[in-house]
Design a protein around this motif. Structure first.
Motif, PDB file in Angstrom:
ATOM      1  N   ASP A 171       0.846  -1.213   0.000  1.00 46.71           N
ATOM      2  CA  ASP A 171       0.000   0.000   0.000  1.00 46.71           C
ATOM      3  C   ASP A 171       0.871   1.249   0.000  1.00 46.71           C
ATOM      4  O   ASP A 171       0.561   2.245  -0.657  1.00 46.71           O
ATOM      5  N   ARG A 172       1.964   1.166   0.755  1.00 48.02           N
ATOM      6  CA  ARG A 172       2.792   2.367   0.880  1.00 48.02           C
ATOM      7  C   ARG A 172       3.544   2.670  -0.405  1.00 48.02           C
ATOM      8  O   ARG A 172       3.812   3.820  -0.717  1.00 48.02           O
ATOM      9  N   VAL A 174       2.283   2.197  -3.425  1.00 48.29           N
ATOM     10  CA  VAL A 174       1.293   2.886  -4.271  1.00 48.29           C
ATOM     11  C   VAL A 174       1.075   4.305  -3.755  1.00 48.29           C
ATOM     12  O   VAL A 174       1.058   5.280  -4.519  1.00 48.29           O
ATOM     13  N   PHE A 175       0.948   4.435  -2.420  1.00 46.65           N
ATOM     14  CA  PHE A 175       0.676   5.750  -1.842  1.00 46.65           C
ATOM     15  C   PHE A 175       1.839   6.718  -2.047  1.00 46.65           C
ATOM     16  O   PHE A 175       1.645   7.872  -2.442  1.00 46.65           O
ATOM     17  N   ALA A 178       1.936   8.234  -5.378  1.00 45.59           N
ATOM     18  CA  ALA A 178       0.940   9.306  -5.539  1.00 45.59           C
ATOM     19  C   ALA A 178       1.410  10.569  -4.824  1.00 45.59           C
ATOM     20  O   ALA A 178       1.260  11.687  -5.334  1.00 45.59           O
ATOM     21  N   PRO A 220      -2.635  13.595  -1.097  1.00 49.42           N
ATOM     22  CA  PRO A 220      -3.357  12.313  -1.028  1.00 49.42           C
ATOM     23  C   PRO A 220      -3.261  11.739   0.377  1.00 49.42           C
ATOM     24  O   PRO A 220      -2.318  12.037   1.103  1.00 49.42           O
ATOM     25  N   ILE A 222      -3.308   8.302   2.917  1.00 54.15           N
ATOM     26  CA  ILE A 222      -2.943   6.876   2.837  1.00 54.15           C
ATOM     27  C   ILE A 222      -4.157   5.942   2.916  1.00 54.15           C
ATOM     28  O   ILE A 222      -4.190   4.914   2.240  1.00 54.15           O
ATOM     29  N   ASP A 224      -6.850   6.124   1.600  1.00 51.68           N
ATOM     30  CA  ASP A 224      -7.507   5.949   0.293  1.00 51.68           C
ATOM     31  C   ASP A 224      -6.742   4.954  -0.586  1.00 51.68           C
ATOM     32  O   ASP A 224      -7.156   4.677  -1.710  1.00 51.68           O
ATOM     33  N   TYR A 225      -5.602   4.491  -0.104  1.00 56.47           N
ATOM     34  CA  TYR A 225      -4.754   3.628  -0.945  1.00 56.47           C
ATOM     35  C   TYR A 225      -4.559   2.234  -0.328  1.00 56.47           C
ATOM     36  O   TYR A 225      -3.570   1.582  -0.580  1.00 56.47           O
ATOM     37  N   CYS A 227      -5.106  -1.771   0.414  1.00 55.30           N
ATOM     38  CA  CYS A 227      -5.559  -2.974  -0.287  1.00 55.30           C
ATOM     39  C   CYS A 227      -6.813  -3.513   0.427  1.00 55.30           C
ATOM     40  O   CYS A 227      -7.170  -3.023   1.506  1.00 55.30           O
TER      41      CYS A 227
END
Ligand code: HAM
Length: 418
Positions: A171-172, A174-175, A178, A220, A222, A224-225, A227
């Motif tokens: 997740d981190r 992807v975050f 962003a 953004p 976190i 919202d990102y 899994c």
């Protein structure tokens, strides 16, 4: 005159400190935590690997120590800056099999920070850890345990519980991608944030610069990102806390300054503390045991209370009437002249042998002795003059009621216990 080292303190009365330790021990016993102790010195490598090379604690604040007789120059030793890494090391090294391992420890930690109110170079933590606990229900129970304690101890003092959810390492990735895009498209971030963007991007949220802070309101977030698995845990954690009536604020910018965290992170803070307002912080660290050499991951959760900051809060909590209460002393023996000193020492010794507190005054006039008795908050004063000595009695004065009674030596304990 030699002074103490900057950022350290002389504690001249440990009563309140010990009381807090006693109260937290009783509270933790309700949740079956056991107390352990690990060394104050550890290998530097332990913290480099657990907290992360780029964290402020490791890159700027470590006290690295040297022995004059160091044989093995490959091992670098430091004073511990926190206790979680030590406790996980102890878990691994001692081959603990029984999980969850619910343990706590308290004692000094060391960080080379700029000293100010609530921030010291030597300070005490109470660190509480559950090692080997994967269900998110543990997080809810752990946070509730702390909240119940603070609620009970702090009474009218306002404090807040802030929570965030950092997800897993996927997740981190992807975050942070962003977040990097967001930062690349924003102009005017400070030089420290520029550096953090390269080295430890999520720490930009700890920036105190008002321009940066305003800008990050639109960054953004976190949560919202996450899994599916992490999203489910985050949702479930909030549901549990609601069911347990624990008030909290979701702060999407709460990232905490240590690298080992994933999923849940939280902080208890109070405005009464000023700039250094967090008095307890913690979170989940699912990969730390393996990072420190264990064969398997041990999902874990923990937190540490900063004892000095908590004591500052308790101080603020103390109302005026408490503050004006005199010290208290159970009994004070007053020999009128030097001829009664031996008898006074014997009587105090006898009173203490029965588990009752006693002091002897061996100096000063009668008037000054009574002034001292008031100052010490004595409940009973045991007066021995020449006549009392001859008759083997003492005159016991109840300082609250003013009542005086002559009591034979062999009945003193019985009288005081009444
Ligand atoms: P931390 O947030 O770095 O977390 O420290 C915990 C608490 O220690 C802080 O909230 C603060 O009250 C206190 N503290 C930290 N630095 C200082 C200082 N220089 N002077 C006075 N008080 C200070 C940890 O240390 C993690 N090991 C907590 C944890 C346990 N996470 C999981 N398990």
């Amino acid at each position: 005159m030699i002074s103490r080292i900057k950022g350290t303190q002389d504690v001249l009365n440990l009563t309140v400190f010990n009381n807090v330790i006693g109260q937290i021990k009783n509270h933790l016993a309700l949740y079956s935590f056991i107390e352990i102790q690990t060394p104050l010195i550890e290998s530097l490598d332990l913290f480099q690997r657990s907290l992360g090379q780029d964290t402020d604690v490791v890159s700027k604040e470590m006290f690295v120590i040297e022995s004059r007789q160091q044989n093995d120059s490959s091992e670098r030793i430091c004073l511990r800056p926190e206790m979680t890494a030590s406790m996980v090391r102890a878990f691994n090294e001692n081959g603990i099999q029984q999980v969850p391992w619910k343990v706590f420890s308290y004692g000094p930690c060391f960080r080379y920070e700029r000293p100010q109110k609530g921030r010291y170079r030597q300070f005490n933590q109470i660190s509480m850890e559950i090692i080997g606990a994967s269900s998110i229900g543990y997080d809810a129970q752990f946070i509730t345990m702390l909240d119940r304690f603070f609620n009970h101890m702090l009474q009218e003092i306002d404090y807040t519980l802030e929570i965030n959810f950092l997800g897993c390492s996927d997740d981190r990735i992807v975050f942070t991608d962003a977040l990097r895009i967001f930062l690349n498209n924003s102009s005017g971030i400070c030089s420290q944030c520029q550096e953090r963007k390269e080295r430890n991007i999520m720490r930009i949220f700890d920036c105190k610069n008002s321009v940066c802070k305003d800008m990050y309101l639109n960054a953004p977030i976190i949560t919202d990102y996450l899994c599916d698995c992490c999203g489910g845990d985050w949702h479930q954690l909030q549901e549990y806390l609601k069911a347990l009536s624990v008030n909290y604020i979701h702060r999407p910018t709460l990232v905490r300054g240590l690298d080992y965290y994933n999923k849940t992170v939280f902080e208890f803070a109070s405005n009464s503390l000023g700039a250094q307002n967090a008095f307890c912080g913690g979170g989940r660290y699912n990969n730390l045991a393996k990072e420190l050499g264990a064969k398997e991951d041990q999902p874990s959760i923990g937190a540490a209370i900063g004892v000095e900051r908590f004591l500052l809060l308790l101080e603020a909590c103390k109302n005026e009437s408490d503050a004006s209460l005199p010290a208290s002393l159970f009994s004070l023996v007053m020999p009128m002249t030097i001829a009664q000193h031996t008898q006074a020492l014997l009587i105090a010794d006898m009173v203490r042998a029965d588990g009752l507190q006693s002091e002897v005054l061996l100096e000063g006039s009668i008037k000054s002795m009574f002034r001292k008795a008031d100052k010490l908050g004595a409940t009973y004063v045991l007066i021995i003059g020449e006549t009392e000595q001859q008759n083997k009695i003492v005159k016991i004065k109840n300082m609250k009621s003013g009542h005086e009674q002559e009591v034979p030596y062999d009945q003193i304990i019985h009288y005081l216990k009444q």
